[in-house]
Each structure stands twice: as structure tokens, then as C-alpha cells.
Design a protein around this motif. Structure first.
Motif, mmCIF file in Angstrom:
data_model
loop_
_atom_site.group_PDB
_atom_site.id
_atom_site.type_symbol
_atom_site.label_atom_id
_atom_site.label_comp_id
_atom_site.label_asym_id
_atom_site.label_seq_id
_atom_site.Cartn_x
_atom_site.Cartn_y
_atom_site.Cartn_z
ATOM 1 N N PRO A 205 13.333 -15.307 6.423
ATOM 2 C CA PRO A 205 12.926 -15.687 5.061
ATOM 3 C C PRO A 205 11.524 -15.199 4.710
ATOM 4 C CG PRO A 205 13.968 -17.525 6.183
ATOM 5 C CD PRO A 205 13.749 -16.471 7.221
ATOM 6 N N MET A 206 10.597 -15.320 5.669
ATOM 7 C CA MET A 206 9.232 -14.871 5.414
ATOM 8 C C MET A 206 9.176 -13.354 5.303
ATOM 9 S SD MET A 206 7.410 -17.514 5.042
ATOM 10 C CE MET A 206 5.827 -16.685 5.013
ATOM 11 N N ALA A 207 9.933 -12.658 6.158
ATOM 12 C CA ALA A 207 9.951 -11.196 6.132
ATOM 13 C C ALA A 207 10.439 -10.692 4.775
ATOM 14 C CB ALA A 207 10.828 -10.659 7.258
ATOM 15 N N LYS A 208 11.451 -11.373 4.215
ATOM 16 C CA LYS A 208 11.959 -10.975 2.903
ATOM 17 C C LYS A 208 10.913 -11.189 1.814
ATOM 18 C CE LYS A 208 16.885 -11.699 3.870
ATOM 19 N NZ LYS A 208 18.105 -12.490 3.528
ATOM 20 N N ALA A 209 10.150 -12.281 1.947
ATOM 21 C CA ALA A 209 9.103 -12.556 0.959
ATOM 22 C C ALA A 209 8.041 -11.463 0.980
ATOM 23 C CB ALA A 209 8.471 -13.914 1.226
ATOM 24 N N PHE A 210 7.732 -10.947 2.169
ATOM 25 C CA PHE A 210 6.706 -9.922 2.294
ATOM 26 C C PHE A 210 7.136 -8.589 1.684
ATOM 27 C CE2 PHE A 210 4.951 -12.279 6.193
ATOM 28 C CZ PHE A 210 3.918 -12.829 5.451
ATOM 29 N N THR A 211 8.441 -8.398 1.491
ATOM 30 C CA THR A 211 8.897 -7.124 0.920
ATOM 31 C C THR A 211 8.380 -6.928 -0.502
ATOM 32 O OG1 THR A 211 10.975 -8.143 0.148
ATOM 33 C CG2 THR A 211 10.991 -7.090 2.329
ATOM 34 N N LEU A 212 8.008 -8.035 -1.159
ATOM 35 C CA LEU A 212 7.493 -7.937 -2.522
ATOM 36 C C LEU A 212 6.190 -7.139 -2.582
ATOM 37 C CD1 LEU A 212 8.131 -11.613 -3.728
ATOM 38 C CD2 LEU A 212 9.448 -9.560 -4.331
ATOM 39 N N ILE A 213 5.404 -7.208 -1.504
ATOM 40 C CA ILE A 213 4.122 -6.499 -1.507
ATOM 41 C C ILE A 213 4.134 -5.296 -0.568
ATOM 42 C CG2 ILE A 213 2.795 -8.548 -2.159
ATOM 43 C CD1 ILE A 213 2.011 -8.812 0.814
ATOM 44 N N LYS A 214 5.292 -4.935 -0.065
ATOM 45 C CA LYS A 214 5.404 -3.850 0.903
ATOM 46 C C LYS A 214 4.736 -2.552 0.443
ATOM 47 C CE LYS A 214 8.769 -1.136 3.530
ATOM 48 N NZ LYS A 214 10.208 -0.916 3.798
ATOM 49 N N PRO A 215 4.880 -2.133 -0.828
ATOM 50 C CA PRO A 215 4.252 -0.870 -1.253
ATOM 51 C C PRO A 215 2.749 -0.813 -1.003
ATOM 52 C CG PRO A 215 5.817 -1.602 -2.896
ATOM 53 C CD PRO A 215 5.677 -2.733 -1.908
ATOM 54 N N ALA A 216 2.087 -1.978 -1.062
ATOM 55 C CA ALA A 216 0.640 -2.004 -0.829
ATOM 56 C C ALA A 216 0.306 -1.743 0.632
ATOM 57 C CB ALA A 216 0.056 -3.354 -1.257
ATOM 58 N N GLY A 217 1.270 -1.930 1.518
ATOM 59 C CA GLY A 217 1.037 -1.703 2.943
ATOM 60 C C GLY A 217 1.483 -0.350 3.428
ATOM 61 N N THR A 218 2.442 0.265 2.721
ATOM 62 C CA THR A 218 2.956 1.565 3.148
ATOM 63 C C THR A 218 2.434 2.730 2.311
ATOM 64 O OG1 THR A 218 4.934 1.184 1.796
ATOM 65 C CG2 THR A 218 5.055 0.574 4.123
ATOM 66 N N ASP A 219 1.989 2.435 1.097
ATOM 67 C CA ASP A 219 1.382 3.457 0.222
ATOM 68 C C ASP A 219 0.032 2.922 -0.255
ATOM 69 O OD1 ASP A 219 3.602 5.594 -0.179
ATOM 70 O OD2 ASP A 219 4.617 3.678 -0.490
ATOM 71 N N THR A 220 -0.819 2.643 0.716
ATOM 72 C CA THR A 220 -2.038 1.874 0.459
ATOM 73 C C THR A 220 -3.033 2.605 -0.424
ATOM 74 O OG1 THR A 220 -1.705 0.964 2.675
ATOM 75 C CG2 THR A 220 -3.778 0.473 1.599
ATOM 76 N N LEU A 221 -3.269 3.888 -0.160
ATOM 77 C CA LEU A 221 -4.244 4.622 -0.963
ATOM 78 C C LEU A 221 -3.791 4.709 -2.414
ATOM 79 C CD1 LEU A 221 -6.788 6.292 -1.284
ATOM 80 C CD2 LEU A 221 -5.518 8.308 -0.523
ATOM 81 N N LEU A 222 -2.518 4.962 -2.621
ATOM 82 C CA LEU A 222 -1.991 5.012 -3.985
ATOM 83 C C LEU A 222 -2.183 3.674 -4.669
ATOM 84 C CD1 LEU A 222 -0.487 6.580 -6.172
ATOM 85 C CD2 LEU A 222 1.665 5.843 -5.126
ATOM 86 N N CYS A 223 -1.927 2.586 -3.944
ATOM 87 C CA CYS A 223 -2.111 1.248 -4.512
ATOM 88 C C CYS A 223 -3.579 1.019 -4.870
ATOM 89 C CB CYS A 223 -1.628 0.199 -3.511
ATOM 90 S SG CYS A 223 -1.577 -1.485 -4.176
ATOM 91 N N TYR A 224 -4.489 1.499 -4.037
ATOM 92 C CA TYR A 224 -5.919 1.336 -4.299
ATOM 93 C C TYR A 224 -6.331 2.053 -5.592
ATOM 94 C CZ TYR A 224 -10.976 1.427 -3.562
ATOM 95 O OH TYR A 224 -12.332 1.284 -3.706
ATOM 96 N N LEU A 225 -5.647 3.143 -5.913
ATOM 97 C CA LEU A 225 -5.991 3.929 -7.101
ATOM 98 C C LEU A 225 -5.320 3.408 -8.368
ATOM 99 C CD1 LEU A 225 -5.756 7.557 -5.615
ATOM 100 C CD2 LEU A 225 -7.827 6.209 -6.011
#
Length: 395
Positions: free
Chosen positions: A323-343
Motif C-alpha cells: 500500500p505504501m509503495a503504491k502511494a509513492f508512485t504518485l511522486i515517482k517522476p521526481a525521483g527518476t527524472d529529478t533534474l527535469l523536475c527541478y527545472l
């Protein structure tokens, strides 16, 4: 937590990605706090000469630590593909240069004179982000090599033109200033990357290197760095930035070792003991130099490292629960495409520049905090959308 291979073949660890994503969300959140009024002081940065730290002073060192945690996995993945130490070092250098370039351009935007430069701060930051995407995007294979080269060349030329036309407050020309957040990450990554490659996974080498950087942090805090070393960037010679990232490398290496043995409970005990030891060091050294992000004191190094270790341990165990792992998928892009998210805040600001300004009530107190948090999640969503249409940065 099982490891998973991404499409580019780089081995990722779920808990590290989640913690990186959480940290990036917090980074966007605290970066927006400057637009608010009447908010709790413990959320914001603490002034340079004040002994203490707020939430905003913890986020950046946590990110540096996480950069370090990822390094052993990334290095092993590249070695598994047959890359030599020389190739790995060259990769570290190129990636550091890219971060330094982006950091310098973004930090110049903070002091730009729109009238003298002919460009507003919002548009400057957007164009820097656009050039970064053109240069470092992972283009689909359907895009021809020549078109890719043309787009990259446009990005490079764009940055050069921007540097030439730039004028800051008082007419100053384009300069390195303080390197910016990305630049500080670049210098720290350079140090930690070199040590990681040359250590070849030997834990004792990493620990000795970390101790040397900690000693350098003591020397810097004492004001005993003199002579030619003073011409080097502070992020290289203060010891603290490098120690934060290399501390992450040590913990990432330990994490790998315990994962190989499938001994999660012992890993947790060891991590918590190390965190408590670092907190003790932070409390002890605070009496000499205080806790200060802006002065990069040893106490700040120790306590922020401990907080990140505890946070990682908690995230690791939560991420093993479905259940927690599924909740974290909502913010997954910030962890896998971090530089893009920063921009993305720069991209979002340019896209909404013509809209009316938000009402004062949305920029004050608790409602303002909700607005800043929503902005962070919107940026994560924008990152996901950009990724879906083929934009994914890789330095």
C-alpha cells in the motif's frame, strides 16, 4: 527492496528513488516559501550567523547525501556494461561540468537586470531550462542523429548568447557568483564520484576518504584554510559538501552489502546506530562552530547526515509494504527524472506569467503553505507529462 533496471540499463533502488522524490518535492516546496508571508520560522532558512537550522536547511544536504547513495549502484551498473575506470572518471567530469554550467546560469538569473539584459528573470530561467532540455534530453531513437545534434547545438548556442547579453545589478557581466544549488551538487559529485570510482567498492577506502573530508570541514570551520587553496571553490575545500555526498556513498555501499545478505534487520540496527553516533557528533561540535547551513559547519553535516539515514531507513521499510509503495508512485517522476523536475518551476512560471497574480490570501500563512505544497505536486505532474512526450534529461 528489490532492484529494478530502467530502460537505459541503469540499476535503480526503489527506496533511494522514493527518498530522492520526497526530497525534490520538499526542495520545490521550500524554494517557494520566499513568496509567502506569516509562516512558521522553523520552515525557512536560518540566517548565516544564527546557530540553528530550519526545514529548508535540511533539504539540500539530504539531496547531496542521496546523490552519494546512488553512486555505488550507478558505478557498478556501468562497470557491468564493460566501462573502464577511465571512462567512469570521464563520465563524472562531464556530469559535474553540466551541473556547474546549469548552476551558474540559474544563479545569474537571480540578479539579472531585465532592462539592461532585455530579458526578465522568469524568461531567463525558462530559456536556461529549455536549453538544458535541448542539450541533455534523451531523444527517442526515431529522431535522426543529425536532428539530435542540431537540437543540442541550438541549446549550446542559446546559452552562449544568453551569457553574452546578460547584465546583472549594476551592469555586472555574467559570472560564476556562488555556483548555485546545481553547481554545489556538481562540485560535491565530482569529489564523491572520483573517490567512488577509485575505491572500487572498498568500504575502508570510502570511510577513510570521508574522515579526511570531515577533518577538512573542521579546518574550514576554524578558519585555518589559507594560501593557494583559497582560490578553489568553497564547495571543494570546505570539506562539508563533499563529506555529505561521500557519506551517502558509504551508506549506499553498506546498503548493498546488507542487501546481498538479505539481512534487513541488522542493516536497520547498524544504520540507526550510525545515525545516533552522527547526532552525538553534531551535538558535540555544535559548541565550537554552531549549526549553520550557510557556513557549512560540521554540526550541520553530522546532523543532516543522521536525519537522512533515519529517513532512508523509514522509507525503505515503508516501501516494502505494497500500500505504501503504491502511494509513492504518485511522486515517482521526481525521483527518476529529478533534474527535469527541478527545472519545472521555471517552465511553469513562464507558462503562467500572463495570468493574474494570486490573491494575497493565497500567499499568507497556512493557506500559502498549502499553495506551495500544491505547486510541488503540480511540478511532479508536469514532469510526468513531459516524460510521456519524450523529454527525459540525462547528464
Amino acid at each position: 527492496m528489490a532492484q529494478a533496471a530502467t530502460s537505459d540499463g541503469v540499476t535503480r533502488v526503489g527506496a533511494i528513488d522514493v527518498l530522492r522524490a520526497l526530497t525534490m518535492v520538499l526542495m520545490i516546496f521550500v524554494n517557494d516559501l520566499g513568496s509567502l508571508t506569516n509562516i512558521p520560522t522553523w520552515l525557512d532558512h536560518v540566517e548565516r550567523n544564527v546557530d540553528g537550522m530550519g526545514l529548508a536547511d535540511i533539504v539540500f544536504p539530504a539531496f547531496l547525501f542521496i546523490v552519494g547513495m546512488s553512486l555505488p549502484f550507478a558505478t557498478d551498473s556501468r562497470r557491468a556494461r564493460g566501462e573502464t575506470d577511465l571512462t567512469l572518471i570521464w563520465h563524472v567530469i562531464l556530469r559535474s561540468i553540466a551541473l556547474l554550467v546549469l548552476g551558474v546560469f540559474l544563479v545569474n538569473g537571480e540578479t539579472i537586470d531585465p532592462a539592461a539584459s532585455g530579458i526578465t528573470q522568469i524568461m531567463w530561467n525558462f530559456l536556461v531550462s529549455l536549453c538544458a532540455i535541448l542539450i541533455w534530453n534523451v531523444y527517442p531513437k526515431s529522431v535522426s542523429v543529425w536532428i539530435q545534434r542540431l537540437l543540442k547545438a541550438c541549446g549550446i548556442v542559446g546559452l552562449i548568447i544568453m551569457a553574452v547579453v546578460y547584465r546583472g545589478d549594476g551592469g555586472v557581466l555574467f559570472a560564476t557568483q556562488w555556483w548555485g544549488i546545481l553547481g554545489l551538487i556538481g562540485w560535491s559529485y565530482l569529489v564523491a564520484g572520483f573517490v567512488t570510482v577509485l575505491s572500487k567498492g572498498r568500504l575502508w577506502v570510502l570511510v577513510v576518504a570521508w574522515l579526511l573530508l570531515v577533518c577538512l570541514s573542521f579546518v574550514w570551520a576554524s578558519g585555518q584554510v589559507h594560501g593557494p587553496l583559497r582560490i578553489l571553490p568553497e564547495a571543494l575545500i570546505d570539506g562539508t559538501m563533499g563529506a555529505l555526498t561521500l557519506g551517502g556513498v558509504v551508506m549506499g555501499t553498506l546498503f548493498k552489502m546488507y542487501q546481498a545478505k538479505a539481512d534487513n534487520r541488522k542493516m536497520t540496527v547498524v544504520f540507526l546506530i550510525l545515525a545516533l553516533g552522527l547526532i552525538g557528533l553534531g551535538i558535540y561540535t555544535r559548541q565550537f562552530w554552531g549549526i549553520s547551513k550557510l557556513r557549512a559547519t560540521p554540526a550541520w553535516l553530522f546532523i543532516c547526515s543522521a536525519i537522512t539515514i533515519i529517513a532512508f531507513t523509514a522509507v525503505y521499510w515503508m516501501n516494502t509494504k505494497k500500500p505504501m509503495a503504491k502511494a509513492f508512485t504518485l511522486i515517482k517522476p521526481a525521483g527518476t527524472d529529478t533534474l527535469l523536475c527541478y527545472l519545472t518551476p521555471s517552465i511553469l512560471a513562464a507558462a503562467t506569467v500572463s495570468l493574474p497574480q494570486l490573491a494575497d490570501i493565497l500567499m499568507t500563512g497556512g493557506i500559502g503553505l498549502i499553495k506551495s505544497l500544491m505547486l510541488a505536486f503540480v511540478c511532479v505532474g508536469l514532469t510526468a507529462c513531459l516524460t510521456r512526450i519524450g523529454i527525459r534529461l540525462k547528464l
